[in-house]
Design a protein around this motif. Sequence first.
Motif, PDB file in Angstrom:
ATOM      1  N   CYS A 151      39.675  17.422  19.122  1.00 50.79           N
ATOM      2  CA  CYS A 151      38.866  18.196  20.070  1.00 50.79           C
ATOM      3  C   CYS A 151      39.354  18.022  21.507  1.00 50.79           C
ATOM      4  O   CYS A 151      39.225  18.942  22.324  1.00 50.79           O
ATOM      5  CB  CYS A 151      37.398  17.807  19.946  1.00 50.79           C
ATOM      6  SG  CYS A 151      36.612  18.401  18.420  1.00 50.79           S
ATOM      7  N   ILE A 152      39.914  16.861  21.827  1.00 54.82           N
ATOM      8  CA  ILE A 152      40.499  16.661  23.151  1.00 54.82           C
ATOM      9  C   ILE A 152      41.668  17.620  23.359  1.00 54.82           C
ATOM     10  O   ILE A 152      41.817  18.229  24.428  1.00 54.82           O
ATOM     11  CB  ILE A 152      40.963  15.206  23.319  1.00 54.82           C
ATOM     12  CG1 ILE A 152      39.762  14.291  23.528  1.00 54.82           C
ATOM     13  CG2 ILE A 152      41.947  15.068  24.489  1.00 54.82           C
ATOM     14  CD1 ILE A 152      39.053  14.467  24.860  1.00 54.82           C
ATOM     15  N   VAL A 153      42.491  17.777  22.338  1.00 51.03           N
ATOM     16  CA  VAL A 153      43.646  18.682  22.449  1.00 51.03           C
ATOM     17  C   VAL A 153      43.180  20.126  22.591  1.00 51.03           C
ATOM     18  O   VAL A 153      43.704  20.874  23.433  1.00 51.03           O
ATOM     19  CB  VAL A 153      44.574  18.531  21.226  1.00 51.03           C
ATOM     20  CG1 VAL A 153      45.726  19.536  21.298  1.00 51.03           C
ATOM     21  CG2 VAL A 153      45.124  17.105  21.167  1.00 51.03           C
ATOM     22  N   VAL A 154      42.191  20.534  21.804  1.00 48.16           N
ATOM     23  CA  VAL A 154      41.652  21.892  21.937  1.00 48.16           C
ATOM     24  C   VAL A 154      41.058  22.070  23.329  1.00 48.16           C
ATOM     25  O   VAL A 154      41.285  23.096  23.991  1.00 48.16           O
ATOM     26  CB  VAL A 154      40.581  22.171  20.857  1.00 48.16           C
ATOM     27  CG1 VAL A 154      39.946  23.546  21.078  1.00 48.16           C
ATOM     28  CG2 VAL A 154      41.184  22.093  19.466  1.00 48.16           C
ATOM     29  N   LEU A 201      32.859  20.212  14.632  1.00 50.19           N
ATOM     30  CA  LEU A 201      33.707  19.027  14.447  1.00 50.19           C
ATOM     31  C   LEU A 201      33.150  17.824  15.212  1.00 50.19           C
ATOM     32  O   LEU A 201      33.182  16.686  14.721  1.00 50.19           O
ATOM     33  CB  LEU A 201      35.136  19.323  14.891  1.00 50.19           C
ATOM     34  CG  LEU A 201      35.896  20.385  14.094  1.00 50.19           C
ATOM     35  CD1 LEU A 201      37.309  20.549  14.647  1.00 50.19           C
ATOM     36  CD2 LEU A 201      35.945  20.022  12.614  1.00 50.19           C
ATOM     37  N   LYS A 202      32.644  18.057  16.410  1.00 47.74           N
ATOM     38  CA  LYS A 202      32.082  16.964  17.205  1.00 47.74           C
ATOM     39  C   LYS A 202      30.803  16.411  16.566  1.00 47.74           C
ATOM     40  O   LYS A 202      30.549  15.202  16.622  1.00 47.74           O
ATOM     41  CB  LYS A 202      31.797  17.442  18.628  1.00 47.74           C
ATOM     42  CG  LYS A 202      33.051  17.686  19.446  1.00 47.74           C
ATOM     43  CD  LYS A 202      32.702  18.271  20.813  1.00 47.74           C
ATOM     44  CE  LYS A 202      33.951  18.619  21.605  1.00 47.74           C
ATOM     45  NZ  LYS A 202      33.623  19.262  22.896  1.00 47.74           N
ATOM     46  N   ILE A 203      30.007  17.282  15.961  1.00 45.67           N
ATOM     47  CA  ILE A 203      28.799  16.815  15.276  1.00 45.67           C
ATOM     48  C   ILE A 203      29.180  15.922  14.101  1.00 45.67           C
ATOM     49  O   ILE A 203      28.609  14.835  13.911  1.00 45.67           O
ATOM     50  CB  ILE A 203      27.948  18.005  14.810  1.00 45.67           C
ATOM     51  CG1 ILE A 203      27.316  18.713  16.015  1.00 45.67           C
ATOM     52  CG2 ILE A 203      26.866  17.553  13.837  1.00 45.67           C
ATOM     53  CD1 ILE A 203      26.616  20.009  15.670  1.00 45.67           C
ATOM     54  N   VAL A 204      30.163  16.363  13.310  1.00 43.44           N
ATOM     55  CA  VAL A 204      30.633  15.543  12.191  1.00 43.44           C
ATOM     56  C   VAL A 204      31.194  14.220  12.703  1.00 43.44           C
ATOM     57  O   VAL A 204      30.925  13.148  12.140  1.00 43.44           O
ATOM     58  CB  VAL A 204      31.696  16.294  11.358  1.00 43.44           C
ATOM     59  CG1 VAL A 204      32.264  15.386  10.272  1.00 43.44           C
ATOM     60  CG2 VAL A 204      31.114  17.555  10.747  1.00 43.44           C
ATOM     61  N   ASP A 252      36.298  25.580  15.794  1.00 47.79           N
ATOM     62  CA  ASP A 252      34.842  25.370  15.733  1.00 47.79           C
ATOM     63  C   ASP A 252      34.534  23.932  16.180  1.00 47.79           C
ATOM     64  O   ASP A 252      34.050  23.098  15.410  1.00 47.79           O
ATOM     65  CB  ASP A 252      34.376  25.610  14.299  1.00 47.79           C
ATOM     66  CG  ASP A 252      32.870  25.750  14.189  1.00 47.79           C
ATOM     67  OD1 ASP A 252      32.178  25.632  15.215  1.00 47.79           O
ATOM     68  OD2 ASP A 252      32.391  25.974  13.052  1.00 47.79           O
ATOM     69  N   THR A 253      34.781  23.654  17.459  1.00 41.32           N
ATOM     70  CA  THR A 253      34.771  22.268  17.920  1.00 41.32           C
ATOM     71  C   THR A 253      33.378  21.647  18.002  1.00 41.32           C
ATOM     72  O   THR A 253      33.245  20.426  17.869  1.00 41.32           O
ATOM     73  CB  THR A 253      35.472  22.148  19.290  1.00 41.32           C
ATOM     74  OG1 THR A 253      34.896  23.075  20.215  1.00 41.32           O
ATOM     75  CG2 THR A 253      36.950  22.420  19.149  1.00 41.32           C
ATOM     76  N   ILE A 289      32.707  27.382  19.924  1.00 40.11           N
ATOM     77  CA  ILE A 289      33.748  28.121  19.220  1.00 40.11           C
ATOM     78  C   ILE A 289      34.518  28.912  20.258  1.00 40.11           C
ATOM     79  O   ILE A 289      33.964  29.707  21.007  1.00 40.11           O
ATOM     80  CB  ILE A 289      33.154  29.072  18.164  1.00 40.11           C
ATOM     81  CG1 ILE A 289      32.519  28.257  17.028  1.00 40.11           C
ATOM     82  CG2 ILE A 289      34.216  29.990  17.611  1.00 40.11           C
ATOM     83  CD1 ILE A 289      31.990  29.097  15.900  1.00 40.11           C
ATOM     84  N   TYR A 290      35.813  28.676  20.317  1.00 41.14           N
ATOM     85  CA  TYR A 290      36.650  29.387  21.270  1.00 41.14           C
ATOM     86  C   TYR A 290      37.066  30.720  20.660  1.00 41.14           C
ATOM     87  O   TYR A 290      37.451  30.811  19.497  1.00 41.14           O
ATOM     88  CB  TYR A 290      37.894  28.556  21.606  1.00 41.14           C
ATOM     89  CG  TYR A 290      37.561  27.250  22.271  1.00 41.14           C
ATOM     90  CD1 TYR A 290      37.440  27.169  23.654  1.00 41.14           C
ATOM     91  CD2 TYR A 290      37.349  26.104  21.519  1.00 41.14           C
ATOM     92  CE1 TYR A 290      37.123  25.966  24.268  1.00 41.14           C
ATOM     93  CE2 TYR A 290      37.029  24.903  22.126  1.00 41.14           C
ATOM     94  CZ  TYR A 290      36.921  24.846  23.499  1.00 41.14           C
ATOM     95  OH  TYR A 290      36.611  23.654  24.091  1.00 41.14           O
TER      96      TYR A 290
END
Length: 220
Positions: free
Chosen positions: A58-61, A20-23, A16-17, A2-3
């Motif tokens: 997530c790549i963009v974040v 998101l990556k887990i999903v 909350d990346t 989390i940033y």
Amino acid sequence: MIYENTLEPKISSNLDTNFLKIVAAITMLIDHIGYVFFPDMIVLRIIGRISFPLFAYCIVVGFLYTSNIIKYAIRLGIFSVLSQPFYVLAFDLSWYELNIFPTLLMGLLIIHFLKEKKWFIVTILLILVSLGDFSYGLQGILLMVLFYIFRNQRELSAIVTGIFLSIPLLSNHIQGFAVFSIPLIYGHTKLNIKMNKYVFYIFYPMHLLGIYFTKLILFK
């Protein structure tokens, strides 16, 4: 991860990346299991459509918050190479058919050079993607570009990317179900899940290897 939000966040949607990556990883696994072992269970492929937009977002974040774009790109490049043999073996593909990491790497580079206004380099990279057999191709790259361009316009970004993702539904293509990723991307989850970033990198080739060995056992 989390940033931390600042007074001027670099992106207005979900930070909350790790969640998101887990999903994304779970839905990708479901998709690949369906593709290899249960090809008639279309619902598994539909669930899997959620995965790529989450990884792309997530790549963009990651791009917006990374402290070292070169290390980020190198990391994606290394796992692009490491994952390719497993990708080919898991899905019985040709070597020129590329796994997801090269697409994510090209997306990262393209938004970087867009930010730097290096139009010639952006053009060259887009040509390479159009000529190569990249997973999700130019559509995947454009999705990352849209996430980047509308990064501080949350409602507009949700509308634009939602329309873009749902277009395949007009031709009854299951890829349009990727639109179900929109609530996750533009909501604000705060699960604060702590995980080493390399877990997600390693999971990709390892799950492909697992699929390959399972195929050897079941289909020998």
